[in-house]
Motif scaffolding. Structure first.
Motif, PDB file in Angstrom:
ATOM      1  N   LEU A 162      29.148  29.180  51.403  1.00  0.00           N
ATOM      2  CA  LEU A 162      28.998  29.749  50.070  1.00  0.00           C
ATOM      3  C   LEU A 162      28.389  28.724  49.115  1.00  0.00           C
ATOM      4  N   GLU A 163      27.618  29.228  48.162  1.00  0.00           N
ATOM      5  CA  GLU A 163      27.075  28.396  47.094  1.00  0.00           C
ATOM      6  C   GLU A 163      27.728  28.842  45.786  1.00  0.00           C
ATOM      7  N   LEU A 164      28.353  27.896  45.066  1.00  0.00           N
ATOM      8  CA  LEU A 164      28.962  28.196  43.781  1.00  0.00           C
ATOM      9  C   LEU A 164      27.853  28.391  42.758  1.00  0.00           C
ATOM     10  N   ILE A 165      27.846  29.556  42.074  1.00  0.00           N
ATOM     11  CA  ILE A 165      26.779  29.822  41.111  1.00  0.00           C
ATOM     12  C   ILE A 165      27.287  29.918  39.674  1.00  0.00           C
ATOM     13  N   ARG A 166      28.598  30.059  39.497  1.00  0.00           N
ATOM     14  CA  ARG A 166      29.138  30.161  38.138  1.00  0.00           C
ATOM     15  C   ARG A 166      30.651  30.032  38.199  1.00  0.00           C
ATOM     16  N   VAL A 167      31.235  29.520  37.114  1.00  0.00           N
ATOM     17  CA  VAL A 167      32.680  29.430  36.969  1.00  0.00           C
ATOM     18  C   VAL A 167      33.035  29.945  35.579  1.00  0.00           C
ATOM     19  N   ARG A 168      34.064  30.793  35.506  1.00  0.00           N
ATOM     20  CA  ARG A 168      34.509  31.310  34.215  1.00  0.00           C
ATOM     21  C   ARG A 168      36.023  31.165  34.111  1.00  0.00           C
ATOM     22  N   PRO A 169      36.489  30.250  33.266  1.00  0.00           N
ATOM     23  CA  PRO A 169      37.938  30.129  33.059  1.00  0.00           C
ATOM     24  C   PRO A 169      38.439  31.207  32.094  1.00  0.00           C
ATOM     25  N   PHE A 170      39.685  31.605  32.278  1.00  0.00           N
ATOM     26  CA  PHE A 170      40.340  32.568  31.404  1.00  0.00           C
ATOM     27  C   PHE A 170      41.527  31.889  30.725  1.00  0.00           C
ATOM     28  N   GLU A 171      41.860  32.331  29.533  1.00  0.00           N
ATOM     29  CA  GLU A 171      42.974  31.750  28.795  1.00  0.00           C
ATOM     30  C   GLU A 171      44.291  31.873  29.549  1.00  0.00           C
ATOM     31  N   SER A 172      44.423  32.861  30.413  1.00  0.00           N
ATOM     32  CA  SER A 172      45.641  33.093  31.201  1.00  0.00           C
ATOM     33  C   SER A 172      45.871  32.013  32.251  1.00  0.00           C
ATOM     34  N   GLY A 173      44.854  31.200  32.508  1.00  0.00           N
ATOM     35  CA  GLY A 173      44.920  30.229  33.594  1.00  0.00           C
ATOM     36  C   GLY A 173      44.147  30.689  34.814  1.00  0.00           C
ATOM     37  N   ASN A 174      43.748  31.942  34.852  1.00  0.00           N
ATOM     38  CA  ASN A 174      42.882  32.431  35.926  1.00  0.00           C
ATOM     39  C   ASN A 174      41.536  31.723  35.847  1.00  0.00           C
ATOM     40  N   VAL A 175      40.912  31.558  36.988  1.00  0.00           N
ATOM     41  CA  VAL A 175      39.558  31.018  37.047  1.00  0.00           C
ATOM     42  C   VAL A 175      38.747  31.934  37.952  1.00  0.00           C
ATOM     43  N   LEU A 176      37.639  32.423  37.418  1.00  0.00           N
ATOM     44  CA  LEU A 176      36.766  33.301  38.190  1.00  0.00           C
ATOM     45  C   LEU A 176      35.641  32.472  38.776  1.00  0.00           C
ATOM     46  N   LEU A 177      35.562  32.471  40.106  1.00  0.00           N
ATOM     47  CA  LEU A 177      34.534  31.730  40.832  1.00  0.00           C
ATOM     48  C   LEU A 177      33.502  32.727  41.349  1.00  0.00           C
ATOM     49  N   TYR A 178      32.254  32.484  41.039  1.00  0.00           N
ATOM     50  CA  TYR A 178      31.146  33.312  41.509  1.00  0.00           C
ATOM     51  C   TYR A 178      30.440  32.547  42.621  1.00  0.00           C
ATOM     52  N   TYR A 179      30.352  33.154  43.797  1.00  0.00           N
ATOM     53  CA  TYR A 179      29.688  32.523  44.940  1.00  0.00           C
ATOM     54  C   TYR A 179      28.580  33.414  45.472  1.00  0.00           C
ATOM     55  N   ARG A 180      27.601  32.783  46.083  1.00  0.00           N
ATOM     56  CA  ARG A 180      26.556  33.486  46.813  1.00  0.00           C
ATOM     57  C   ARG A 180      26.637  33.034  48.264  1.00  0.00           C
TER      58      ARG A 180
END
Length: 183
Positions: A162-180
């Motif tokens: 996988l290639e990491l293309i984006r990261v989006r943190p959330f105030e809840s502590g969740n982290v959204l990882l976008y992979y290709r």
């Protein structure tokens, strides 16, 4: 050609559900609901495996879904659905179109005009689609919890670089990882 994205919520130790298939440990909130609306607006077709389809059809067509967030319920109920299952004979989801398909038919559907498609949940199906090279983007919402045990995500996927293309943190502590997925 349509893009097929897969969204999965997971624990920090890589489980998509607890040992009883429960999801109560997942962190939700207004920020996640707003993101869910954004994500649903990117697509015109939802793709499910049998288990997730059955569970979500019951949830979003009932009062629980509308009470959780009517914006999400409206979108979930209006979008077209493709269901990959060898055991179901028919599918229906309220008034929105729903159709049983094979993975090969799903691959052909990617070449039709339209917006993106999204697999929501459906870990077994996502693993099969990764093996078939059909997933264009993998979105993993990492929840700030270690379950210690449960249903492991991608237990049957094999090796998929996988290639990491984006990261989006959330105030809840969740982290959204976008992979290709990469060849």
């Amino acid at each position: 050609m349509r893009t097929l994205l897969s969204f999965m919520a997971i624990s920090a130790d890589g489980h998509h559900a607890d040992t009883d298939r429960g999801l109560a440990w997942q962190t939700f909130g207004q920020e996640f609901a707003d993101y869910s609306v954004e994500q649903l607006d990117e697509v015109d077709t939802l793709v499910f495996g049998r288990t997730t389809y059955t569970e979500l059809a019951a949830y979003w067509t009932g009062d629980l879904g509308a009470d959780f967030d009517p914006r999400i319920a409206d979108r979930m109920n209006a979008l077209a659905k493709l269901v990959v299952s060898r055991t179901l004979d028919t599918v229906s989801w309220g008034t929105s179109p729903a159709k049983l398909v094979t993975i090969d038919e799903l691959a052909e559907f990617k070449h039709t005009p339209g917006k993106n498609m999204a697999v929501l949940g459906s870990s077994t199906l996502t693993a099969a689609l990764l093996r078939a090279g059909l997933v264009d983007e993998l979105r993993l919402m990492v929840n700030p919890i270690i379950l210690g045990n449960g249903l492991k995500l991608f237990a049957e996927s094999g090796t998929v670089p996988l290639e990491l293309i984006r990261v989006r943190p959330f105030e809840s502590g969740n982290v959204l990882l976008y992979y290709r997925p990469t060849p």
